[in-house]
Design a protein around this motif. Structure first.
Motif, PDB file in Angstrom:
ATOM      1  N   LEU A 182      32.438 103.101  67.118  1.00 54.15           N
ATOM      2  CA  LEU A 182      32.428 103.837  65.864  1.00 54.15           C
ATOM      3  C   LEU A 182      31.586 105.082  66.056  1.00 54.15           C
ATOM      4  CD1 LEU A 182      33.006 104.118  62.807  1.00 54.15           C
ATOM      5  CD2 LEU A 182      30.970 102.691  62.406  1.00 54.15           C
ATOM      6  N   LEU A 220      30.011 108.067  63.986  1.00 53.99           N
ATOM      7  CA  LEU A 220      29.644 108.535  62.651  1.00 53.99           C
ATOM      8  C   LEU A 220      29.048 109.931  62.719  1.00 53.99           C
ATOM      9  CD1 LEU A 220      27.775 105.348  61.390  1.00 53.99           C
ATOM     10  CD2 LEU A 220      30.041 106.120  60.663  1.00 53.99           C
ATOM     11  N   CYS A 254      40.579 110.188  60.898  1.00 55.73           N
ATOM     12  CA  CYS A 254      39.328 109.462  60.766  1.00 55.73           C
ATOM     13  C   CYS A 254      39.433 108.437  59.638  1.00 55.73           C
ATOM     14  CB  CYS A 254      38.168 110.433  60.527  1.00 55.73           C
ATOM     15  SG  CYS A 254      38.052 111.122  58.872  1.00 55.73           S
ATOM     16  N   ALA A 255      38.462 107.526  59.629  1.00 57.97           N
ATOM     17  CA  ALA A 255      38.409 106.488  58.606  1.00 57.97           C
ATOM     18  C   ALA A 255      38.199 107.079  57.223  1.00 57.97           C
ATOM     19  CB  ALA A 255      37.283 105.498  58.937  1.00 57.97           C
ATOM     20  N   VAL A 257      36.739 105.019  66.640  1.00 54.99           N
ATOM     21  CA  VAL A 257      36.981 105.329  65.230  1.00 54.99           C
ATOM     22  C   VAL A 257      35.953 106.356  64.780  1.00 54.99           C
ATOM     23  CG1 VAL A 257      37.062 104.429  62.876  1.00 54.99           C
ATOM     24  CG2 VAL A 257      37.934 103.028  64.783  1.00 54.99           C
ATOM     25  N   SER A 317      34.243 108.451  61.643  1.00 53.84           N
ATOM     26  CA  SER A 317      34.054 108.292  60.208  1.00 53.84           C
ATOM     27  C   SER A 317      32.892 109.149  59.735  1.00 53.84           C
ATOM     28  CB  SER A 317      33.794 106.825  59.864  1.00 53.84           C
ATOM     29  OG  SER A 317      33.846 106.618  58.473  1.00 53.84           O
ATOM     30  N   ASN A 361      32.049 101.887  56.369  1.00 52.73           N
ATOM     31  CA  ASN A 361      31.276 102.179  57.583  1.00 52.73           C
ATOM     32  C   ASN A 361      30.447 100.977  58.021  1.00 52.73           C
ATOM     33  OD1 ASN A 361      32.298 104.757  57.746  1.00 52.73           O
ATOM     34  ND2 ASN A 361      30.480 105.746  56.908  1.00 52.73           N
ATOM     35  N   LEU A 403      32.886  98.489  59.584  1.00 51.14           N
ATOM     36  CA  LEU A 403      33.304  98.948  60.908  1.00 51.14           C
ATOM     37  C   LEU A 403      32.173  98.814  61.922  1.00 51.14           C
ATOM     38  CD1 LEU A 403      35.346 102.110  59.891  1.00 51.14           C
ATOM     39  CD2 LEU A 403      36.264 100.105  61.097  1.00 51.14           C
ATOM     40  N   ALA A 404      30.968  99.192  61.533  1.00 52.13           N
ATOM     41  CA  ALA A 404      29.819  99.106  62.450  1.00 52.13           C
ATOM     42  C   ALA A 404      29.572  97.672  62.879  1.00 52.13           C
ATOM     43  CB  ALA A 404      28.578  99.697  61.786  1.00 52.13           C
ATOM     44  N   MET A 442      32.350  96.702  65.516  1.00 51.50           N
ATOM     45  CA  MET A 442      32.452  97.452  66.770  1.00 51.50           C
ATOM     46  C   MET A 442      31.371  97.040  67.763  1.00 51.50           C
ATOM     47  SD  MET A 442      35.044  99.300  66.554  1.00 51.50           S
ATOM     48  CE  MET A 442      36.084 100.397  65.648  1.00 51.50           C
ATOM     49  N   VAL A 487      28.027 101.878  68.278  1.00 47.49           N
ATOM     50  CA  VAL A 487      28.048 102.846  67.177  1.00 47.49           C
ATOM     51  C   VAL A 487      27.195 104.028  67.603  1.00 47.49           C
ATOM     52  CG1 VAL A 487      27.499 103.284  64.753  1.00 47.49           C
ATOM     53  CG2 VAL A 487      28.265 100.994  65.464  1.00 47.49           C
TER      54      VAL A 487
END
Length: 177
Positions: A15, A17, A93-94, A128, A130, A155, A158-159, A162, A165
């Motif tokens: 992920l 961010l 993106c997410a 991913v 985001s 988020n 997802l974190a 995954m 991150v």
């Protein structure tokens, strides 16, 4: 000054961010290309105006022709379920995906769980991208506040799912997990 070339190598799911214009997409593209496998760009944006068209064109020009492009504004679970061994899928993106679902007045929680499950079951690798939208002021309208809360929850989910991150600020990655 030295440019950071930090890589994150021990992941199957990553992920990435960052805030708007933080360099997260460019860093995620470079990280995807550093991996062994065929790069696949999963675009979630809907092109509704000239500004978005320019952004999409800029991303495409930066990527070049070595990528396979899949447009999936809402169907990430099905797209990721079809991914094959040897592919590295970059979902960018997410945030746009969530926006699309919310603007369609659709549920996002069940599709998010299906998407995460599809990535977990796939033999492919996933990056991913985001937006981190919680660092600013509280929005002044109900829809924007619902979006901010939903993006934060997505988020976090997802974190948790995954392997790694990364937070990208000013184009520089900082590994969080």
């Amino acid at each position: 000054m030295s440019k950071s070339s930090s890589t994150v190598s021990d992941w199957r799911g990553l992920l990435v961010l960052g805030h708007a214009a933080s360099g997260k997409s460019a860093w995620a593209e470079a990280e995807t290309l550093r991996q062994a496998g065929d790069p696949v760009y999963v675009a979630t944006a809907r092109v509704l105006d000239a500004e978005m068209r320019a952004k999409v064109d800029q991303h495409a020009a930066r990527r070049g022709l070595d990528w396979t492009l899949i447009e999936a504004p809402t169907e990430l679970a099905a797209t990721c379920a079809r991914a094959a061994a040897g592919q590295v899928l970059l979902v960018d993106c997410a945030t746009m995906w969530l926006t699309n679902l919310m603007m369609d007045a659709a549920d996002w929680k069940a599709p998010a769980e299906a998407w995460i499950a599809a990535m977990a079951a796939s033999p492919a690798r996933f990056v991913v991208v985001s937006n981190d939208v919680g660092g600013g002021v509280t929005p002044d309208n109900p829809l924007a506040r619902r979006f901010q809360r939903a993006q934060g929850a997505l988020n976090q989910r997802l974190a948790a799912a995954m392997d790694a991150v990364v937070l990208v600020t000013a184009g520089l990655p900082q590994r969080l997990k």
